[in-house]
Design an enzyme around this catalytic site. Structure first.
Site, short mmCIF file in Angstrom:
data_model
loop_
_atom_site.label_atom_id
_atom_site.label_comp_id
_atom_site.label_asym_id
_atom_site.label_seq_id
_atom_site.Cartn_x
_atom_site.Cartn_y
_atom_site.Cartn_z
N ALA A 12 0.81 -1.39 0.04
CA ALA A 12 -0.04 0.10 -0.05
C ALA A 12 0.84 1.23 0.09
CB ALA A 12 -0.99 -0.10 1.35
N GLY A 15 6.14 -0.17 -3.85
CA GLY A 15 6.42 -1.52 -4.58
C GLY A 15 7.80 -2.08 -4.73
N ASP A 242 -1.08 -10.74 -1.50
CA ASP A 242 0.11 -10.58 -0.75
C ASP A 242 0.23 -11.19 0.39
OD1 ASP A 242 -1.34 -8.70 0.60
OD2 ASP A 242 0.30 -6.98 0.16
#
Length: 491
Positions: A12, A15, A242
């Site tokens: 969130a 990356g 994830d």
């Protein structure tokens, strides 16, 4: 084939692209790229809406794959995992219809009750096994009903599947992420026609025609297209949620464990062979999400380190330089359990004045308001550990599953105070590591799919244990003090 494999792991707030190779029974990893991620506020004709900059995210992915190829040679495969529930819509030409809406956007306020008017909560849970979170995809679609964007849509793709579509041209829905939507039948591991029919009849969404075929982790989706960074590598469906990938990387050798995947969110639960769909489970708001090799992730979402992250952001906006390590060290010197709050209170979900909201929760329960960043940080970390205590205990009771150890994976592993507090609060030993759990689980599924590894899930976990420096925390202090603190907040 020992690699190189590339894990695209999207959180969130950031990356990353991590490259892995198998060497002597160990997974050796290297971070090829890291790039920021976060909400973008956009004002349309009405209120401000929070979106994801998915094109910027895709540019980061391409840059990361380019760096990975430059440093490690041609990639054998790529796997993508991300957060859950959010989606992009494609038109009839396959073009993206606007940026995906961020799950913290307020558009879903009241949407669950509107859905339950057509499909009672108990019936929805019996089919999907999913906890009620206002941002679940099923509620997002109800909130979007009647919009021009939804009317023009031909296909719905969850975020990792959208990025995979741009890499390969294939439209699929990986099952672990699909199971977070509220649209998947948890027993059949396929889309629920009954839920789709309710959305179509009650809201005119047309969802049945939007959903692509479901695939399991370990499916080779296709080659990365020519002209794209990483061309020629095979895109492998991993646990694209994830948390599913992080649970793959739990270095457990027995089945009597609970896990905490700790980052912006904390996912606290058990790995089971079958879903728990009892009324008691629904009332406790536990979710049944799907995992690798037919497993079920039975868990509860806990607000996680988001609360502390947002406090830090607020302090920095006010002109303070925040050294997180020094702040946590100062918090460790604060009195234990002086103030605890319910970190899952809805007021803590959106961005904003997090220190003020925590203080308001403390005042509401008649506790002394934490004064200063160190005291407030201690309050947040004590409160997180308290939430873990409740979630682990309830999960074990509801599932009839004995827990002898807690495995904590993800970025929270770096927070040694939180790890120790988790052991103290639960009265159970805590094994902390790996930090990049989602990326490791992602890489291991790729390796097994391409034949570099074989065997069941436990064999993948043996590779994690051999590849990771694990920290062990032993419970200390009084369980009675934690029980008193729990009663202070929850009665």
């Amino acid at each position: 084939m020992s690699g190189p494999f590339a894990a695209v792991d999207l959180g969130a707030s950031s990356g990353r692209v991590i490259v892995g190779r198998l060497e002597g029974g160990r997974l050796v990893t290297h971070e090829a790229a890291r790039f920021p991620n976060g909400p973008v506020a956009v004002r349309g004709r009405g209120a401000v809406t929070l979106h994801w900059d998915v094109l910027g995210l895709y540019a980061g992915v391409l840059g990361g794959l380019r760096a990975a190829t430059r440093e490690h040679g041609p990639l054998a495969s790529v796997g993508i995992d991300s957060w859950a529930v959010d989606y992009g819509l494609l038109d009839a030409d396959g073009a993206l219809l606007g940026h995906p809406v961020h799950y913290r956007d307020g558009r879903t306020a009241g949407a669950p009750d509107r859905v339950f008017a057509h499909l009672p909560a108990a019936e929805l849970y019996a089919r999907t096994g999913l906890q009620v979170q206002p941002f679940n995809t099923v509620f997002q679609l109800a909130a979007a009903a009647g919009s021009a964007q939804l009317a023009a849509a031909r296909r719905l793709l969850l975020v990792p599947d959208l990025l995979g579509y741009w890499l390969t041209g294939a439209e699929v829905a990986e099952v672990t992420n699909a199971s977070t939507t509220g649209l998947l039948d948890v027993a059949t591991r396929r889309w629920s026609p009954e839920v789709a029919a309710v959305l179509d009849a009650g809201f005119g969404v047309g969802v049945a025609g939007l959903l692509p075929d479901v695939v399991e982790p370990g499916t080779v989706i296709g080659p990365v297209r020519d002209g794209t960074d990483g061309a020629g590598a095979r895109l492998v469906a991993v646990g694209s949620h994830d948390t599913a990938s992080a649970v793959v990387a739990v270095p457990a050798s027995t089945d009597d464990f609970a896990y905490i995947s700790c980052g912006t969110w904390s996912l606290v639960g058990l790995e089971l062979d079958a879903p728990v769909l009892t009324e008691a489970s629904r009332a406790a708001n536990f979710t049944n999400e799907l995992g690798l090799d037919g497993t079920v992730r039975y868990l509860r979402n806990v607000m996680g380190l988001w609360v502390l992250q947002e406090c830090v952001r607020r302090w920095e906006e006010a002109g303070h330089d925040v050294d997180l390590a020094a702040l946590i060290a100062a918090a460790a010197e604060e009195p234990a359990l002086a103030c605890v709050v319910d970190v899952d209170d809805p007021s803590l979900l959106p961005p904003g004045d997090m220190p003020g909201r925590v203080a308001a929760l403390a005042a509401r329960t008649g506790q002394p308001v934490p004064r200063g960043p160190a005291a407030l940080t201690r309050c947040v970390l004590d409160s997180l550990a308290l939430a873990y205590r409740r979630a682990v205990r309830q999960a074990a009771q509801l599932a009839g599953h004995e827990v002898g150890v807690i495995h904590l994976v993800g970025g929270g592993v770096r927070n040694r105070l939180l790890c120790q507090l988790t052991a103290d609060a639960t009265g159970l030993p805590v094994v902390a590591g790996p930090v990049e759990g989602a990326a490791l689980g992602n890489l291991l599924v790729q390796a097994r799919t391409l034949g570099a590894l074989d065997g069941p899930l436990v064999s993948l976990r043996q590779v994690v244990a051999a590849s990771t420096a694990l920290e062990h925390y032993v419970p200390s202090g009084s369980g009675a003090r934690w029980a008193e603190a729990e009663a202070r907040v929850f009665g």
